[in-house]
Design a protein around this motif. Structure first.
Motif, PDB file in Angstrom:
ATOM      1  N   UNK A 279     -16.493 -12.243  -4.158  1.00  0.00           N
ATOM      2  CA  UNK A 279     -15.721 -11.181  -4.803  1.00  0.00           C
ATOM      3  C   UNK A 279     -14.995 -10.332  -3.762  1.00  0.00           C
ATOM      4  N   UNK A 280     -13.836  -9.797  -4.168  1.00  0.00           N
ATOM      5  CA  UNK A 280     -13.005  -8.983  -3.285  1.00  0.00           C
ATOM      6  C   UNK A 280     -13.626  -7.596  -3.164  1.00  0.00           C
TER       7      UNK A 280
ATOM      8  N   UNK B 126     -10.616 -14.326  -0.111  1.00  0.00           N
ATOM      9  CA  UNK B 126      -9.219 -14.003   0.216  1.00  0.00           C
ATOM     10  C   UNK B 126      -8.503 -13.589  -1.063  1.00  0.00           C
ATOM     11  N   UNK B 127      -7.611 -12.625  -0.915  1.00  0.00           N
ATOM     12  CA  UNK B 127      -6.858 -12.149  -2.065  1.00  0.00           C
ATOM     13  C   UNK B 127      -6.542 -10.673  -2.007  1.00  0.00           C
ATOM     14  N   UNK B 128      -7.274  -9.917  -1.174  1.00  0.00           N
ATOM     15  CA  UNK B 128      -7.029  -8.476  -1.134  1.00  0.00           C
ATOM     16  C   UNK B 128      -5.633  -8.151  -0.631  1.00  0.00           C
ATOM     17  N   UNK B 129      -5.091  -8.959   0.287  1.00  0.00           N
ATOM     18  CA  UNK B 129      -3.737  -8.688   0.779  1.00  0.00           C
ATOM     19  C   UNK B 129      -2.667  -9.084  -0.240  1.00  0.00           C
ATOM     20  N   UNK B 130      -2.968 -10.064  -1.084  1.00  0.00           N
ATOM     21  CA  UNK B 130      -2.041 -10.383  -2.179  1.00  0.00           C
ATOM     22  C   UNK B 130      -1.912  -9.191  -3.116  1.00  0.00           C
ATOM     23  N   UNK B 131      -3.063  -8.586  -3.433  1.00  0.00           N
ATOM     24  CA  UNK B 131      -3.046  -7.412  -4.318  1.00  0.00           C
ATOM     25  C   UNK B 131      -2.420  -6.210  -3.620  1.00  0.00           C
ATOM     26  N   UNK B 132      -2.795  -5.995  -2.375  1.00  0.00           N
ATOM     27  CA  UNK B 132      -2.338  -4.810  -1.671  1.00  0.00           C
ATOM     28  C   UNK B 132      -0.860  -4.798  -1.354  1.00  0.00           C
ATOM     29  N   UNK B 133      -0.240  -5.969  -1.226  1.00  0.00           N
ATOM     30  CA  UNK B 133       1.191  -6.033  -0.920  1.00  0.00           C
ATOM     31  C   UNK B 133       2.046  -6.231  -2.172  1.00  0.00           C
ATOM     32  N   UNK B 134       1.408  -6.303  -3.331  1.00  0.00           N
ATOM     33  CA  UNK B 134       2.157  -6.338  -4.591  1.00  0.00           C
ATOM     34  C   UNK B 134       2.427  -4.907  -5.053  1.00  0.00           C
ATOM     35  N   UNK B 135       3.541  -4.713  -5.693  1.00  0.00           N
ATOM     36  CA  UNK B 135       3.865  -3.377  -6.198  1.00  0.00           C
ATOM     37  C   UNK B 135       2.951  -3.043  -7.379  1.00  0.00           C
ATOM     38  N   UNK B 136       2.790  -1.757  -7.675  1.00  0.00           N
ATOM     39  CA  UNK B 136       1.988  -1.389  -8.848  1.00  0.00           C
ATOM     40  C   UNK B 136       2.496  -2.044 -10.136  1.00  0.00           C
TER      41      UNK B 136
END
Length: 403
Positions: free
Chosen positions: A321-322, A279-289
Motif C-alpha cells: 500500500x502507498x 510504486x504510485x505515489x509520484x503518479x498521484x503527486x504529479x497529477x493535478x487535483x
C-alpha cells in the motif's frame, strides 16, 4: 535389433552426460535499475576518460561463482570496457579490496568488450565464491564513454575514480576521486546448487533509499535481506532493489516508467519468484487535483496488467500500500489523499494480488492517518528515515517467501 542396441547405447550415453553435468542455476543476487544519468549526477572530471572506476555493492545470497551484467542502454554511442575485475571489497569506507581476491572478467574469453547503444552484456562466469551478504567491488577501465551515460544516480554508495593508469586489480586507489552514484553495472548473478530464488522490488525513491545512510546499506530492501538471511527457511531468497528516484508507474519521470521497465527489471532477472510493487505515489503527486481521480484508476489498471504479466512467468505478486503523503510539498491536497485511499482500497480488497503488504498501516500516524508517524518520517513527510525503513521492513511476513 541393431537399431534398438544403437538407441539403447545413445540413451545410456546421454544419461551419463546428464549425470556428469553440475546441478544448479543462475540467480540474481543484486541488481539496480538503469537510468539516463542527469548532468548533475555525472562523475567528476575527467569522468570516464582514461579512468579506473571501482564501484561497490552488497549481495544478498551467496554462490559458487558469479557473473556481472553491464549496460549501455541510454548511451548515444558505443561504450568500450577495456578491462574489468571483480573482487571482495574491504567494506565501503574506501576503495580497498581484499588481497588476492581480484578476478578478471572476460567476455567470450576476451578481456575487453564494446557495448553498442542500447545494449547490455553479461560476463563469462568467474570462479569467485561469495558468502551471503558479501561486499563486492567491480572495477572497470575505460578510455572514454558516451556523452549520455547509463547509470543509477541513487546508489547511496560511493564509487571511486582513479586516473594515471591505475590497475583494475590494485589493492587500493588512494588518490581516487569520489562520487555517490553507480554507472553501467546493472546486476550480479550467482551460480548456486541450493534451492535459491529472488524477490524483485519495483519502486520509487522510497525503495531506492532516499533518507537512508550513504554506504550504510540500510534501505528497507537491505533490512528485508538481512531478515531473510537470518531465517533458515528463507536464507536462499535473494533481494533485488529496482527502486528509481522520482519513478512513476504510468509515465516516465527521472527514469522510465514502471510499465516500460517491467520486462527489463522483473521478467529478465534470473531466478525471480516473487515481486513486490510499491510504486504510485509520484503518479498521484504529479497529477493535478482535477485529474488525480482518473490517475488512480489508471494506476489500478497498470497494477492489474503487471500482475497478469508476472503470473504468466510464474511470479507471485505482492501489493504494498502507498504510504501517507500529507505535508509533502505540493503533493498534499484532499483530492490526492482521496485518490491514495482509492488505490489502497483496491490493493487491499481486489484479490488480484497474491498477498498484501500494508506499509500504510505500519507507517502512518494513528492520530493523523494522512501523515507519516514520527517514528518513520524522514523529515520531508514523504520519505522515511533509516529507522523508518527498518520499521516497514520488519513488518513483512517472511512466510510470504517460503515455497
Amino acid at each position: 535389433m541393431k537399431r534398438l542396441l544403437l538407441l539403447t547405447g545413445w540413451l545410456l550415453g546421454l544419461a551419463s552426460v546428464l549425470a556428469s553435468e553440475p546441478t544448479g542455476r543462475w540467480v540474481a543476487t543484486w541488481a539496480t535499475s538503469q537510468q539516463l544519468t542527469e548532468k548533475g549526477n555525472l562523475p567528476p572530471e575527467p569522468g570516464f576518460t582514461e579512468a579506473t572506476v571501482r564501484q561497490k555493492l552488497r549481495v544478498s545470497i551467496g554462490g559458487e561463482k558469479l557473473r556481472v551484467r553491464f549496460s549501455n542502454e541510454f548511451g548515444n554511442s558505443p561504450l568500450t570496457i577495456e578491462a574489468a575485475h571483480v573482487a571482495l571489497a574491504e567494506g565501503f569506507a574506501d576503495a580497498k579490496i581484499q588481497p588476492g581476491s581480484s578476478r578478471a572478467l572476460t567476455f567470450r574469453g576476451a578481456a575487453s568488450v564494446t557495448l553498442h547503444s542500447g545494449a547490455t552484456v553479461i560476463s563469462d562466469p568467474v570462479d569467485l565464491a561469495l558468502a551471503p551478504m558479501a561486499d563486492v567491488a567491480i572495477t572497470t577501465v575505460t578510455k572514454a564513454s558516451p556523452s549520455d551515460v547509463t547509470g543509477h544516480p541513487g546508489s547511496r554508495t560511493t564509487s571511486y575514480f582513479a586516473y594515471g593508469g591505475a590497475a583494475p586489480d590494485a589493492a587500493d586507489l588512494p588518490e581516487a576521486k569520489r562520487t555517490d552514484h553507480w554507472y553501467f553495472m546493472c546486476s550480479l548473478d550467482v551460480w548456486t546448487r541450493r534451492p535459491a530464488a529472488a524477490v524483485a522490488i519495483l519502486g520509487d525513491s522510497i525503495t531506492d533509499g532516499r533518507g537512508s545512510t550513504t554506504n550504510g546499506n540500510d534501505r528497507w530492501p537491505d533490512i528485508l535481506s538481512q531478515r531473510l538471511r537470518a531465517n533458515p527457511a528463507t536464507a536462499d531468497v535473494a533481494v533485488l532493489n529496482h527502486g528509481v528516484g522520482g519513478g512513476r508507474v504510468l509515465r516516465d519521470g527521472l527514469g522510465i516508467s514502471a510499465l516500460r521497465r517491467f520486462d527489463r527489471d522483473i521478467i529478465a532477472q534470473p531466478g525471480v519468484k516473487w515481486l513486490i510493487i510499491l510504486e504510485g505515489v509520484n503518479d498521484l503527486g504529479t497529477s493535478s487535483p482535477e485529474t488525480v481521480a482518473a490517475t488512480a484508476q489508471e494506476l489500478i489498471s497498470a497494477y492489474d496488467q503487471m500482475i497478469t504479466r508476472a503470473h504468466d512467468h510464474g511470479i507471485k505478486v505482492y501489493g504494498a500500500t502507498i504510504m501517507p503523503l500529507g505535508g509533502f510539498k505540493n503533493y498534499d491536497t484532499p483530492e490526492r489523499e482521496a485518490a491514495r485511499q482509492t488505490v489502497n482500497a483496491w490493493i487491499r480488497r481486489s484479490g488480484r494480488f497474491d498477498a498484501v503488504i500494508d506499509f500504510d498501516a505500519v507507517a502512518r500516524d494513528p492520530a493523523n492517518p494522512a501523515r507519516l508517524s514520527a517514528a518513520t518520517d524522514g523529515g520531508d513527510h514523504l520519505h522515511l528515515s533509516a529507522p523508518g525503513y527498518k520499521v516497514i521492513a520488519e513488518s513483512i511476513d517472511l512466510g510470504l517467501f517460503t515455497r
